[in-house]
Design a protein around this motif. Structure first.
Motif, PDB file in Angstrom:
ATOM      1  N   ASN A 183      21.387 -31.475   9.105  1.00 55.88           N
ATOM      2  CA  ASN A 183      20.079 -30.877   8.822  1.00 55.88           C
ATOM      3  C   ASN A 183      19.993 -32.818  10.011  1.00 55.88           C
ATOM      4  O   ASN A 183      18.798 -32.756  11.140  1.00 55.88           O
ATOM      5  CB  ASN A 183      19.534 -31.371   7.984  1.00 55.88           C
ATOM      6  CG  ASN A 183      17.542 -31.011   8.091  1.00 55.88           C
ATOM      7  OD1 ASN A 183      17.360 -29.809   8.375  1.00 55.88           O
ATOM      8  ND2 ASN A 183      17.362 -32.580   8.329  1.00 55.88           N
ATOM      9  N   HIS A 184      20.071 -33.748   9.731  1.00 61.37           N
ATOM     10  CA  HIS A 184      19.898 -34.848  10.929  1.00 61.37           C
ATOM     11  C   HIS A 184      20.028 -34.898  11.860  1.00 61.37           C
ATOM     12  O   HIS A 184      19.156 -35.285  13.213  1.00 61.37           O
ATOM     13  CB  HIS A 184      20.712 -36.096   9.352  1.00 61.37           C
ATOM     14  CG  HIS A 184      20.143 -37.447  10.653  1.00 61.37           C
ATOM     15  ND1 HIS A 184      18.995 -37.923  10.819  1.00 61.37           N
ATOM     16  CD2 HIS A 184      20.980 -38.773  10.952  1.00 61.37           C
ATOM     17  CE1 HIS A 184      19.248 -38.557  11.540  1.00 61.37           C
ATOM     18  NE2 HIS A 184      20.313 -39.586  11.036  1.00 61.37           N
ATOM     19  N   LEU A 185      21.403 -34.515  12.547  1.00 60.24           N
ATOM     20  CA  LEU A 185      22.238 -34.274  13.901  1.00 60.24           C
ATOM     21  C   LEU A 185      20.806 -33.163  14.211  1.00 60.24           C
ATOM     22  O   LEU A 185      20.995 -33.236  15.370  1.00 60.24           O
ATOM     23  CB  LEU A 185      23.660 -33.854  13.555  1.00 60.24           C
ATOM     24  CG  LEU A 185      24.386 -34.745  13.183  1.00 60.24           C
ATOM     25  CD1 LEU A 185      25.538 -33.808  12.414  1.00 60.24           C
ATOM     26  CD2 LEU A 185      24.862 -35.549  14.117  1.00 60.24           C
ATOM     27  N   MET A 186      20.131 -32.624  13.668  1.00 57.75           N
ATOM     28  CA  MET A 186      19.370 -31.010  14.675  1.00 57.75           C
ATOM     29  C   MET A 186      18.226 -32.217  14.786  1.00 57.75           C
ATOM     30  O   MET A 186      18.223 -32.226  15.800  1.00 57.75           O
ATOM     31  CB  MET A 186      18.521 -29.913  13.579  1.00 57.75           C
ATOM     32  CG  MET A 186      20.320 -29.388  13.723  1.00 57.75           C
ATOM     33  SD  MET A 186      19.894 -28.015  12.876  1.00 57.75           S
ATOM     34  CE  MET A 186      21.149 -27.738  11.054  1.00 57.75           C
ATOM     35  N   ALA A 187      18.084 -33.509  13.524  1.00 57.03           N
ATOM     36  CA  ALA A 187      17.026 -34.320  14.361  1.00 57.03           C
ATOM     37  C   ALA A 187      17.086 -34.688  15.224  1.00 57.03           C
ATOM     38  O   ALA A 187      15.874 -35.184  16.114  1.00 57.03           O
ATOM     39  CB  ALA A 187      16.495 -34.946  12.472  1.00 57.03           C
ATOM     40  N   LEU A 188      18.236 -35.311  14.995  1.00 54.83           N
ATOM     41  CA  LEU A 188      18.861 -36.312  16.835  1.00 54.83           C
ATOM     42  C   LEU A 188      18.193 -35.657  17.048  1.00 54.83           C
ATOM     43  O   LEU A 188      17.699 -36.094  18.278  1.00 54.83           O
ATOM     44  CB  LEU A 188      20.534 -36.684  16.139  1.00 54.83           C
ATOM     45  CG  LEU A 188      20.205 -38.266  15.166  1.00 54.83           C
ATOM     46  CD1 LEU A 188      21.720 -38.172  14.328  1.00 54.83           C
ATOM     47  CD2 LEU A 188      19.347 -38.948  14.905  1.00 54.83           C
ATOM     48  N   ALA A 189      18.801 -34.407  17.437  1.00 56.86           N
ATOM     49  CA  ALA A 189      19.195 -33.874  18.537  1.00 56.86           C
ATOM     50  C   ALA A 189      17.442 -33.345  19.132  1.00 56.86           C
ATOM     51  O   ALA A 189      17.124 -33.296  20.325  1.00 56.86           O
ATOM     52  CB  ALA A 189      19.177 -32.297  18.652  1.00 56.86           C
ATOM     53  N   ASN A 190      17.244 -32.789  18.604  1.00 58.46           N
ATOM     54  CA  ASN A 190      15.218 -33.064  18.170  1.00 58.46           C
ATOM     55  C   ASN A 190      14.817 -34.275  19.141  1.00 58.46           C
ATOM     56  O   ASN A 190      13.542 -34.386  19.954  1.00 58.46           O
ATOM     57  CB  ASN A 190      14.519 -32.663  17.678  1.00 58.46           C
ATOM     58  CG  ASN A 190      13.312 -31.496  17.806  1.00 58.46           C
ATOM     59  OD1 ASN A 190      12.717 -32.373  18.565  1.00 58.46           O
ATOM     60  ND2 ASN A 190      12.213 -30.847  17.096  1.00 58.46           N
ATOM     61  N   ASP A 191      15.324 -35.639  18.598  1.00 60.95           N
ATOM     62  CA  ASP A 191      14.584 -36.100  19.557  1.00 60.95           C
ATOM     63  C   ASP A 191      14.818 -36.834  20.912  1.00 60.95           C
ATOM     64  O   ASP A 191      13.816 -37.040  21.121  1.00 60.95           O
ATOM     65  CB  ASP A 191      15.004 -37.645  18.676  1.00 60.95           C
ATOM     66  CG  ASP A 191      14.697 -37.826  16.870  1.00 60.95           C
ATOM     67  OD1 ASP A 191      13.816 -37.111  16.434  1.00 60.95           O
ATOM     68  OD2 ASP A 191      15.843 -38.579  16.123  1.00 60.95           O
TER      69      ASP A 191
ATOM     70  N   HIS B 219      10.215 -30.436  12.938  1.00 57.79           N
ATOM     71  CA  HIS B 219      11.113 -31.164  13.418  1.00 57.79           C
ATOM     72  C   HIS B 219      11.687 -31.128  12.220  1.00 57.79           C
ATOM     73  O   HIS B 219      11.412 -31.682  11.281  1.00 57.79           O
ATOM     74  CB  HIS B 219      10.603 -32.641  13.432  1.00 57.79           C
ATOM     75  CG  HIS B 219      11.292 -33.106  14.075  1.00 57.79           C
ATOM     76  ND1 HIS B 219      12.449 -33.524  13.916  1.00 57.79           N
ATOM     77  CD2 HIS B 219      10.556 -33.494  15.388  1.00 57.79           C
ATOM     78  CE1 HIS B 219      13.170 -34.987  14.654  1.00 57.79           C
ATOM     79  NE2 HIS B 219      12.130 -34.833  15.222  1.00 57.79           N
ATOM     80  N   PRO B 220      13.090 -30.711  12.590  1.00 56.38           N
ATOM     81  CA  PRO B 220      14.237 -30.387  10.959  1.00 56.38           C
ATOM     82  C   PRO B 220      13.915 -32.774   9.977  1.00 56.38           C
ATOM     83  O   PRO B 220      14.313 -31.836   8.788  1.00 56.38           O
ATOM     84  CB  PRO B 220      15.545 -30.881  11.768  1.00 56.38           C
ATOM     85  CG  PRO B 220      14.913 -30.638  12.980  1.00 56.38           C
ATOM     86  CD  PRO B 220      13.956 -31.157  13.799  1.00 56.38           C
ATOM     87  N   GLN B 224      14.728 -33.244   5.967  1.00 52.45           N
ATOM     88  CA  GLN B 224      15.334 -33.700   5.094  1.00 52.45           C
ATOM     89  C   GLN B 224      15.406 -33.865   4.022  1.00 52.45           C
ATOM     90  O   GLN B 224      14.370 -33.980   3.266  1.00 52.45           O
ATOM     91  CB  GLN B 224      15.426 -35.313   6.095  1.00 52.45           C
ATOM     92  CG  GLN B 224      16.775 -35.711   5.854  1.00 52.45           C
ATOM     93  CD  GLN B 224      18.320 -35.832   6.848  1.00 52.45           C
ATOM     94  OE1 GLN B 224      18.069 -35.280   7.609  1.00 52.45           O
ATOM     95  NE2 GLN B 224      18.832 -35.665   5.664  1.00 52.45           N
TER      96      GLN B 224
END
Lengths: 264, 264
Positions: A183-191, B219-220, B224
């Motif tokens: 989930n966090h990696l998806m958040a970084l991708a979204n960033d 946003h993912p 989290q």
């Protein structure tokens, strides 16, 4: 069974209605914030919202503790249960021995303890989840409670396992890796896409198919793709150059790449 | 259009039938291994498997280069195209300028170049994917090729964007983070459960719901969960203790935890 929920958060929000659907009866819902207890009670048949942890007069067959992990100590220190009550928690991260110990320390009367851990991520307010396909991990400090929890588990889900605290910890570590970190990696991708005015939506079909493939495979490692898998230094270096103004993400990229390269 | 595929791997396996379905005609399929070319040709209407990169006599309207990134240089160095041919690649990781440069160096005749990048992960042999929901990223070195590729893209997918090489690199970095790395984390989770004789299947409902939630959210980061999000040192330390005999995984766990804790 008559059931009292101690906690009205994400797990309780989904588990309480599911237990009512299979014929149990939630008599009370405790929350530190009475409005939360009221909200959950409002979607149940006839549950009473309460804000008092003195439950000495509550004759529920089962007390389900579903508060955040870091609130368990404090709630247990103030909880007063009737003699012979059965108290279970719903957490992946807490051992049965821990709950047993807290009750031994804080309860003036003998109580039974157990664990009923639904291996799923719950969000309060989100559409109620179908428990049928959710694995339930059960553990108890005595055979009667174990049987009681297995019976309840099998009524709500087709996937019920007896899982020791040690095994539950392993599942929890694996879940953190596969779920929280993904989930966090998806958040970084979204960033990254958002910072460049690209729509994160563009990546969604790819993410969905990646997960479908990983879970259909015998082992996710069998369907690994990408520059690290190919040892493609040129692309990896270009990506690290691009990430140079996000040093923490670049460091993650390097370490994950090294971990993939070590496997293939 | 008449189309020649140079490469018979994962992308070609799905793209070639999809292009035939919308009325194009694949005349030839090149692969270094003729059996691969034959296999792909066998699922197409009337394509000829070829193993010769001298295509001077091939009058296809479009040559689609879909070989692994690290084979592009070598294939281009041996590729002979007819004058005025249009050569496009399908890679997320390669710039248009790179392909342009290779053709300028190796081709004796002028050719047009472009990019037709389907943002999806493909596996040869897996059920053919429906391209309608797959984003297509297009780029070309001239307006005519661009129009040609956009028309072809819009016939096969509802999501077609003009994406520069720089933007494509951003999408590729984001895709590596969200997809390749997530896949690897699922592989590590499987390693851990398997080593303890626990079924990885137990985690699958959780993984599916995690991804559903992440992609439904604005946003993912909004959804989290987990010990890092809660700054739950007790659980984090217990997990690191468990991972102490897997130092590389422990290091990943630490860094990803730090990255999550930095956000919340």
């Amino acid at each position: 069974m008559s059931i009292t929920f101690i906690g009205a958060g994400n797990v309780a929000w989904h588990l309480a209605p599911a237990l009512e659907n299979i014929g149990h009866y939630v008599v009370a819902v405790y929350s530190r914030q009475l409005t939360h207890a009221r909200q959950l009670a409002s979607i149940l048949y006839d549950a009473r919202p309460v804000s008092d942890l003195n439950m000495a007069d509550n004759s529920s067959d089962l007390f389900i503790l579903s508060v955040p992990d870091d609130a368990i100590d404090e709630v247990c220190s103030r909880l007063v249960l009737p003699e012979g009550a059965t108290l279970i928690h719903t957490s992946g991260g807490q051992s049965l021995a821990k709950l047993r110990h807290l009750m031994d320390v804080y309860s003036d009367v003998p109580v039974h303890t157990g664990v009923f851990y639904p291996l799923q991520t719950f969000t309060r307010g989100r559409n109620l989840l179908d428990f049928e396909q959710i694995p339930i991990c059960i553990e108890a400090d005595n055979k009667d409670t174990e049987t009681q929890l297995v019976t309840m588990g099998q009524a709500v889900s087709t996937i019920v396992y007896l899982v020791s605290s040690a095994e539950r910890r392993v599942l929890h570590v694996a879940a953190v890796l596969a779920c929280n970190f993904s989930n966090h990696l998806m958040a970084l991708a979204n960033d990254i896409t958002s910072a460049e005015d690209l729509e994160f939506d563009l990546l969604k079909p790819l993410i969905r198919e990646t997960v479908r493939k990983a879970l259909d495979a015998d082992h996710p490692a069998d369907v690994q793709t990408g520059p690290a898998r190919r040892h493609d230094r040129q692309v990896i270096d270009a990506h690290l150059t691009y990430l140079s103004d996000r040093p923490q993400v670049a460091q993650l990229y390097k370490l994950l790449t090294a971990s993939i390269e070590a496997r293939y």
